[in-house]
Design an enzyme around this catalytic site. Structure first.
Site, PDB file in Angstrom:
ATOM      1  N   CYS A  15       0.858  -1.186   0.000  1.00 46.25           N
ATOM      2  CA  CYS A  15       0.000   0.000   0.000  1.00 46.25           C
ATOM      3  C   CYS A  15       0.892   1.233   0.000  1.00 46.25           C
ATOM      4  CB  CYS A  15      -0.888  -0.009   1.243  1.00 46.25           C
ATOM      5  SG  CYS A  15       0.086   0.118   2.746  1.00 46.25           S
ATOM      6  N   HIS A  44       5.844  -6.865   8.140  1.00 45.33           N
ATOM      7  CA  HIS A  44       5.797  -8.292   8.491  1.00 45.33           C
ATOM      8  C   HIS A  44       6.262  -9.101   7.298  1.00 45.33           C
ATOM      9  CE1 HIS A  44       3.765  -7.579  12.253  1.00 45.33           C
ATOM     10  NE2 HIS A  44       2.888  -6.826  11.634  1.00 45.33           N
ATOM     11  N   HIS A  76       3.068   1.583  11.380  1.00 46.83           N
ATOM     12  CA  HIS A  76       2.072   1.299  12.429  1.00 46.83           C
ATOM     13  C   HIS A  76       1.973   2.393  13.490  1.00 46.83           C
ATOM     14  CE1 HIS A  76       2.001  -2.711  10.929  1.00 46.83           C
ATOM     15  NE2 HIS A  76       3.105  -3.116  11.486  1.00 46.83           N
ATOM     16  N   CYS A  98       2.181   6.043   9.168  1.00 51.16           N
ATOM     17  CA  CYS A  98       1.258   6.349   8.071  1.00 51.16           C
ATOM     18  C   CYS A  98       0.278   7.443   8.521  1.00 51.16           C
ATOM     19  CB  CYS A  98       0.494   5.091   7.686  1.00 51.16           C
ATOM     20  SG  CYS A  98      -0.647   5.398   6.338  1.00 51.16           S
ATOM     21  N   HIS A 126      -1.397  -5.993  18.447  1.00 50.42           N
ATOM     22  CA  HIS A 126      -0.795  -5.419  17.235  1.00 50.42           C
ATOM     23  C   HIS A 126      -0.184  -4.061  17.581  1.00 50.42           C
ATOM     24  CE1 HIS A 126      -0.398  -3.692  13.255  1.00 50.42           C
ATOM     25  NE2 HIS A 126      -0.507  -4.917  12.776  1.00 50.42           N
ATOM     26  N   GLU A 128       0.048  -1.304  16.041  1.00 54.26           N
ATOM     27  CA  GLU A 128      -0.804  -0.132  15.755  1.00 54.26           C
ATOM     28  C   GLU A 128      -1.834   0.054  16.871  1.00 54.26           C
ATOM     29  OE1 GLU A 128      -2.891  -0.032  11.937  1.00 54.26           O
ATOM     30  OE2 GLU A 128      -4.369   1.299  12.864  1.00 54.26           O
ATOM     31  N   CYS A 192      -8.462   2.461   6.624  1.00 54.42           N
ATOM     32  CA  CYS A 192      -7.863   3.342   5.608  1.00 54.42           C
ATOM     33  C   CYS A 192      -8.368   3.008   4.211  1.00 54.42           C
ATOM     34  CB  CYS A 192      -6.340   3.262   5.661  1.00 54.42           C
ATOM     35  SG  CYS A 192      -5.671   1.785   4.916  1.00 54.42           S
ATOM     36  N   SER A 220       0.990 -11.397   9.306  1.00 53.97           N
ATOM     37  CA  SER A 220       0.418 -10.120   8.876  1.00 53.97           C
ATOM     38  C   SER A 220      -1.101 -10.126   9.048  1.00 53.97           C
ATOM     39  CB  SER A 220       0.795  -9.872   7.407  1.00 53.97           C
ATOM     40  OG  SER A 220      -0.119  -8.992   6.815  1.00 53.97           O
ATOM     41  N   SER A 264       1.831  -5.732   3.002  1.00 55.58           N
ATOM     42  CA  SER A 264       3.278  -5.824   3.236  1.00 55.58           C
ATOM     43  C   SER A 264       3.930  -6.892   2.363  1.00 55.58           C
ATOM     44  CB  SER A 264       3.526  -6.121   4.717  1.00 55.58           C
ATOM     45  OG  SER A 264       2.763  -7.233   5.130  1.00 55.58           O
TER      46      SER A 264
END
Ligand code: SF4
Length: 282
Positions: A15, A44, A76, A98, A126, A128, A192, A220, A264
């Site tokens: 992405c 990842h 993240h 991001c 995670h 994030e 997103c 991931s 990823s």
């Protein structure tokens, strides 16, 4: 027998946010003060991490492990405390968080400041989500589905933020579970646009092919969710990390296969899987 038709989904692979983080890191390998380290693995994907290592970019799991030089924050994002610690340090900090993640963090902080009980839809461990939690206040909750909600909510004023790579289906489920249990429910849909596009394209493709191969790290989360979404449309869905895992028997008697990949997954890994599938005789 005619060969297997191989279709590649739109938006498969890296992405925008991951590409940006990779560009920043490869540039830092040449230009930034050494040693250069990322705070946690940049993505990842073991092959990308190994390649970065050959260019002198290491991985540290904690700021205290760094010995001067440059530290790169991955897409993240990081918890608020880590950012504050870095501001006080003499390290050179390159921030590849991001902007979609930054926006989710800001929304979590705003909800918390306004007195909402913040509920984060995401994977508890995670990175994030750990970052989001630091902005959402100490009473915030992390859930993966309505089943994880406590029997009694500590407040009837609830605000929701979402890990950027979650699916709309999971968000809809959570909102449906929360609505009857709250007086005020404010939802920030922070999934997103890259995730939405990738999931939308994969979902559409999965209902038009005889099998699906999802390429990406087993660690991931966004790849796993992609596999989950595709499997809901096409039960013959296989999640692989590399071309070696492809079993030709999966496609016996089938006409077509669709390929998609997590945010990823490097292009070379997708190409290798597609090349292998093109050799399969169904
Ligand atoms: S998946 Fe979305 S939020 Fe995550 S890095 Fe990519 S663009 Fe950014």
């Amino acid at each position: 027998m005619s060969p297997l038709i191989v279709r590649i989904s739109d938006y498969a692979g890296f992405c925008w946010g991951v590409e940006r983080a990779l560009d920043m890191t490869y540039r830092a390998a040449d230009e930034a003060p050494a040693p250069v380290n990322t705070l946690g693995p940049l993505i990842h994907n073991p092959s990308v991490i190994a390649d970065l290592k050959t260019r002198g970019v290491g991985v540290v799991s904690d700021v205290t492990e760094t010995q001067g030089g440059t530290v790169i924050l991955r897409s993240h994002g990081v918890p608020r405390e880590t950012r504050e610690l870095l501001t006080r340090s003499d390290l050179t900090v390159l921030d590849a968080t991001c902007p979609f993640v930054t926006s989710a963090q800001e929304k979590a902080a705003l909800l918390s400041d306004e007195g909402y009980l913040v509920i984060i839809l995401g994977e508890r461990d995670h990175p994030e989500v750990l970052g989001l939690r630091s902005y959402a206040g100490k009473d915030s909750l992390v859930v993966e589905s309505p089943v994880d909600l406590p029997a009694k909510l500590p407040s009837k004023r609830v605000g929701v933020v979402v890990q950027t790579t979650q699916s709309q289906e999971r968000l809809a489920e959570l909102v449906a579970g929360l609505a009857p249990r709250t007086r005020e429910l404010l939802v920030h849909n922070t999934i997103c646009s890259a995730t939405e596009q990738r999931q939308g394209a994969a979902r559409a493709m999965a209902s038009e092919v005889d099998a699906v191969v999802v390429v990406g790290g087993k660690e991931s989360g966004n790849t796993r969710r992609l596999a989950e979404l595709c499997a809901a449309k096409q039960p013959r869905t296989h999640h692989v990390e590399s071309a070696d895992e492809i079993d030709p028997a999966w496609f016996r008697g089938l006409r077509s296969v669709g390929v998609t990949a997590g945010a990823s997954t490097p292009p070379g890994q997708i190409e290798a899987v597609v090349a292998r599938l093109r050799k399969v005789e169904p």
